[in-house]
Design a protein around this motif. Structure first.
Motif, PDB file in Angstrom:
ATOM      1  N   TYR A 114       0.806  -1.218   0.000  1.00 24.21           N
ATOM      2  CA  TYR A 114       0.000   0.000   0.000  1.00 24.21           C
ATOM      3  C   TYR A 114       0.838   1.266   0.000  1.00 24.21           C
ATOM      4  O   TYR A 114       0.304   2.364  -0.041  1.00 24.21           O
ATOM      5  N   SER A 115       2.163   1.123   0.065  1.00 31.94           N
ATOM      6  CA  SER A 115       3.014   2.306   0.086  1.00 31.94           C
ATOM      7  C   SER A 115       4.375   1.981  -0.518  1.00 31.94           C
ATOM      8  O   SER A 115       4.848   0.857  -0.426  1.00 31.94           O
ATOM      9  N   PHE A 116       4.982   2.998  -1.101  1.00 39.85           N
ATOM     10  CA  PHE A 116       6.332   2.870  -1.649  1.00 39.85           C
ATOM     11  C   PHE A 116       7.137   4.069  -1.196  1.00 39.85           C
ATOM     12  O   PHE A 116       6.586   5.166  -1.124  1.00 39.85           O
ATOM     13  N   PRO A 117       8.400   3.893  -0.885  1.00 39.06           N
ATOM     14  CA  PRO A 117       9.100   2.625  -0.838  1.00 39.06           C
ATOM     15  C   PRO A 117       8.708   1.800   0.389  1.00 39.06           C
ATOM     16  O   PRO A 117       8.336   2.352   1.410  1.00 39.06           O
ATOM     17  N   THR A 118       8.798   0.490   0.242  1.00 39.48           N
ATOM     18  CA  THR A 118       8.636  -0.434   1.364  1.00 39.48           C
ATOM     19  C   THR A 118       9.814  -1.390   1.313  1.00 39.48           C
ATOM     20  O   THR A 118      10.164  -1.884   0.245  1.00 39.48           O
ATOM     21  N   THR A 119      10.413  -1.617   2.470  1.00 45.89           N
ATOM     22  CA  THR A 119      11.623  -2.429   2.541  1.00 45.89           C
ATOM     23  C   THR A 119      11.424  -3.580   3.521  1.00 45.89           C
ATOM     24  O   THR A 119      10.974  -3.363   4.645  1.00 45.89           O
ATOM     25  N   TYR A 120      11.738  -4.784   3.073  1.00 42.05           N
ATOM     26  CA  TYR A 120      11.644  -5.992   3.888  1.00 42.05           C
ATOM     27  C   TYR A 120      13.040  -6.537   4.161  1.00 42.05           C
ATOM     28  O   TYR A 120      13.927  -6.416   3.321  1.00 42.05           O
ATOM     29  N   VAL A 121      13.175  -7.179   5.311  1.00 46.69           N
ATOM     30  CA  VAL A 121      14.393  -7.907   5.630  1.00 46.69           C
ATOM     31  C   VAL A 121      14.028  -9.390   5.593  1.00 46.69           C
ATOM     32  O   VAL A 121      13.043  -9.806   6.206  1.00 46.69           O
ATOM     33  N   VAL A 122      14.804 -10.168   4.838  1.00 46.01           N
ATOM     34  CA  VAL A 122      14.521 -11.594   4.654  1.00 46.01           C
ATOM     35  C   VAL A 122      15.744 -12.389   5.084  1.00 46.01           C
ATOM     36  O   VAL A 122      16.873 -12.070   4.685  1.00 46.01           O
ATOM     37  N   ASP A 123      15.520 -13.431   5.904  1.00 48.49           N
ATOM     38  CA  ASP A 123      16.654 -14.244   6.355  1.00 48.49           C
ATOM     39  C   ASP A 123      17.013 -15.289   5.295  1.00 48.49           C
ATOM     40  O   ASP A 123      16.368 -15.377   4.249  1.00 48.49           O
ATOM     41  N   LYS A 124      18.042 -16.084   5.580  1.00 49.27           N
ATOM     42  CA  LYS A 124      18.542 -17.022   4.568  1.00 49.27           C
ATOM     43  C   LYS A 124      17.561 -18.146   4.250  1.00 49.27           C
ATOM     44  O   LYS A 124      17.710 -18.838   3.252  1.00 49.27           O
ATOM     45  N   ASN A 172      12.439 -16.323   5.263  1.00 49.35           N
ATOM     46  CA  ASN A 172      11.475 -15.789   6.225  1.00 49.35           C
ATOM     47  C   ASN A 172      11.605 -14.275   6.314  1.00 49.35           C
ATOM     48  O   ASN A 172      12.712 -13.738   6.353  1.00 49.35           O
ATOM     49  N   ILE A 173      10.459 -13.599   6.387  1.00 49.74           N
ATOM     50  CA  ILE A 173      10.449 -12.151   6.564  1.00 49.74           C
ATOM     51  C   ILE A 173      10.702 -11.877   8.041  1.00 49.74           C
ATOM     52  O   ILE A 173      10.042 -12.442   8.913  1.00 49.74           O
ATOM     53  N   VAL A 174      11.669 -11.020   8.315  1.00 45.93           N
ATOM     54  CA  VAL A 174      12.042 -10.690   9.692  1.00 45.93           C
ATOM     55  C   VAL A 174      11.334  -9.403  10.110  1.00 45.93           C
ATOM     56  O   VAL A 174      11.513  -8.356   9.481  1.00 45.93           O
ATOM     57  N   GLY A 175      10.516  -9.492  11.154  1.00 48.59           N
ATOM     58  CA  GLY A 175       9.844  -8.306  11.691  1.00 48.59           C
ATOM     59  C   GLY A 175       8.853  -7.682  10.718  1.00 48.59           C
ATOM     60  O   GLY A 175       8.389  -8.321   9.773  1.00 48.59           O
ATOM     61  N   GLN A 176       8.549  -6.427  10.972  1.00 47.93           N
ATOM     62  CA  GLN A 176       7.615  -5.664  10.143  1.00 47.93           C
ATOM     63  C   GLN A 176       8.383  -4.952   9.030  1.00 47.93           C
ATOM     64  O   GLN A 176       9.550  -4.596   9.215  1.00 47.93           O
ATOM     65  N   PRO A 177       7.735  -4.706   7.892  1.00 51.36           N
ATOM     66  CA  PRO A 177       8.419  -3.963   6.828  1.00 51.36           C
ATOM     67  C   PRO A 177       8.670  -2.517   7.253  1.00 51.36           C
ATOM     68  O   PRO A 177       7.958  -1.980   8.100  1.00 51.36           O
ATOM     69  N   ILE A 178       9.681  -1.925   6.660  1.00 52.39           N
ATOM     70  CA  ILE A 178       9.951  -0.501   6.853  1.00 52.39           C
ATOM     71  C   ILE A 178       9.156   0.222   5.761  1.00 52.39           C
ATOM     72  O   ILE A 178       9.429   0.055   4.575  1.00 52.39           O
ATOM     73  N   VAL A 179       8.163   0.984   6.186  1.00 50.79           N
ATOM     74  CA  VAL A 179       7.310   1.701   5.236  1.00 50.79           C
ATOM     75  C   VAL A 179       7.811   3.131   5.145  1.00 50.79           C
ATOM     76  O   VAL A 179       7.861   3.841   6.151  1.00 50.79           O
ATOM     77  N   GLY A 180       8.216   3.537   3.948  1.00 50.19           N
ATOM     78  CA  GLY A 180       8.779   4.865   3.760  1.00 50.19           C
ATOM     79  C   GLY A 180      10.283   4.779   3.584  1.00 50.19           C
ATOM     80  O   GLY A 180      10.892   3.724   3.740  1.00 50.19           O
ATOM     81  N   ALA A 181      10.876   5.897   3.247  1.00 45.15           N
ATOM     82  CA  ALA A 181      12.309   5.950   2.944  1.00 45.15           C
ATOM     83  C   ALA A 181      13.151   5.625   4.167  1.00 45.15           C
ATOM     84  O   ALA A 181      12.822   6.013   5.286  1.00 45.15           O
ATOM     85  N   ILE A 182      14.253   4.922   3.947  1.00 47.23           N
ATOM     86  CA  ILE A 182      15.174   4.578   5.032  1.00 47.23           C
ATOM     87  C   ILE A 182      16.119   5.731   5.335  1.00 47.23           C
ATOM     88  O   ILE A 182      16.987   5.612   6.192  1.00 47.23           O
ATOM     89  N   THR A 183      15.947   6.855   4.645  1.00 50.66           N
ATOM     90  CA  THR A 183      16.822   8.000   4.869  1.00 50.66           C
ATOM     91  C   THR A 183      16.506   8.693   6.192  1.00 50.66           C
ATOM     92  O   THR A 183      17.347   9.398   6.733  1.00 50.66           O
ATOM     93  N   ALA A 184      15.302   8.477   6.738  1.00 49.88           N
ATOM     94  CA  ALA A 184      14.960   9.038   8.051  1.00 49.88           C
ATOM     95  C   ALA A 184      15.704   8.242   9.126  1.00 49.88           C
ATOM     96  O   ALA A 184      15.739   7.014   9.064  1.00 49.88           O
TER      97      ALA A 184
END
Length: 197
Positions: free
Chosen positions: A153-163, A166-178
């Motif tokens: 529902y929003s961009f950018p959205t960033t996910y962390v995925v383990d080896k 599996n998706i780790v935690g909640q996605p980061i919604v919005g720019a990672i520059t903050a």
């Protein structure tokens, strides 16, 4: 006239994105952390949808990419999204850091799904101008990964995925520059790296 309409439309979209961002962060903060306690049933760990696709140069890629890395950061973006394009340099720097830790960053441009040649050329042009070296992928729109992307529902959205994918935690919604977003992302990366040992 068309250019004027498009320019005005782009500005309206950027303004809406700026208004939606704080609401999405508030919404994400209200979501349960998913501690696995749902009436005695253990919640399944969400996994990234399996996929087969290509990078923007036409090379075959599939979800085995996750097992090749200690951690994979997956950034969903699109070409006309100001915050998405604005964070590309930071993402490239993050990819360099991840590489030293046995990890990787991949980008998925929502416009390139299905292999749209024009969208791929436009994405490659922006990535080149920003000096991005990490891989960007696309897959079929009607695949599970394509449906997953369409459901964002929003961009950018960033996910962390383990080896293990599996998706780790909640996605980061919005720019990672903050700073707070970068902090959250680094915590998730550390969590994924710890689980891969």
């Amino acid at each position: 006239d068309e250019l004027k309409t498009l320019t005005e439309g782009s500005k309206q979209i950027r303004d809406l994105e700026d208004q939606i961002q704080p609401l999405q962060e508030q919404y994400a903060a209200l979501q349960p952390a998913g501690d696995g306690e749902d009436g005695g049933m253990s919640a399944a760990v969400p996994t990234f949808p399996t996929f087969t696709g290509k990078d923007l140069d036409g090379n075959d890629v599939d979800s085995s990419i996750f097992s090749q890395n200690a951690v994979t950061v997956v950034n969903f973006w699109f070409t006309t999204c100001g915050p998405c394009v604005g964070e590309l340099g930071d993402l490239d720097a993050l990819n360099q850091e991840l590489s030293a830790k046995g990890g990787s960053l991949i980008g998925i441009n929502a416009f390139t799904l299905g292999g749209d040649k024009t969208a791929i050329a436009e994405a490659k042009d922006i990535l080149a101008k920003k000096g991005v070296t990490y891989s960007n992928l696309w897959f079929a729109s009607d695949s599970e990964a394509g449906k997953f992307t369409a459901g964002l529902y929003s961009f950018p959205t960033t996910y962390v995925v383990d080896k293990n994918g599996n998706i780790v935690g909640q996605p980061i919604v919005g720019a990672i520059t903050a700073p707070d977003q970068a902090k959250k992302l680094n915590e998730l990366i550390d969590q994924a790296l710890a689980s891969s040992k």
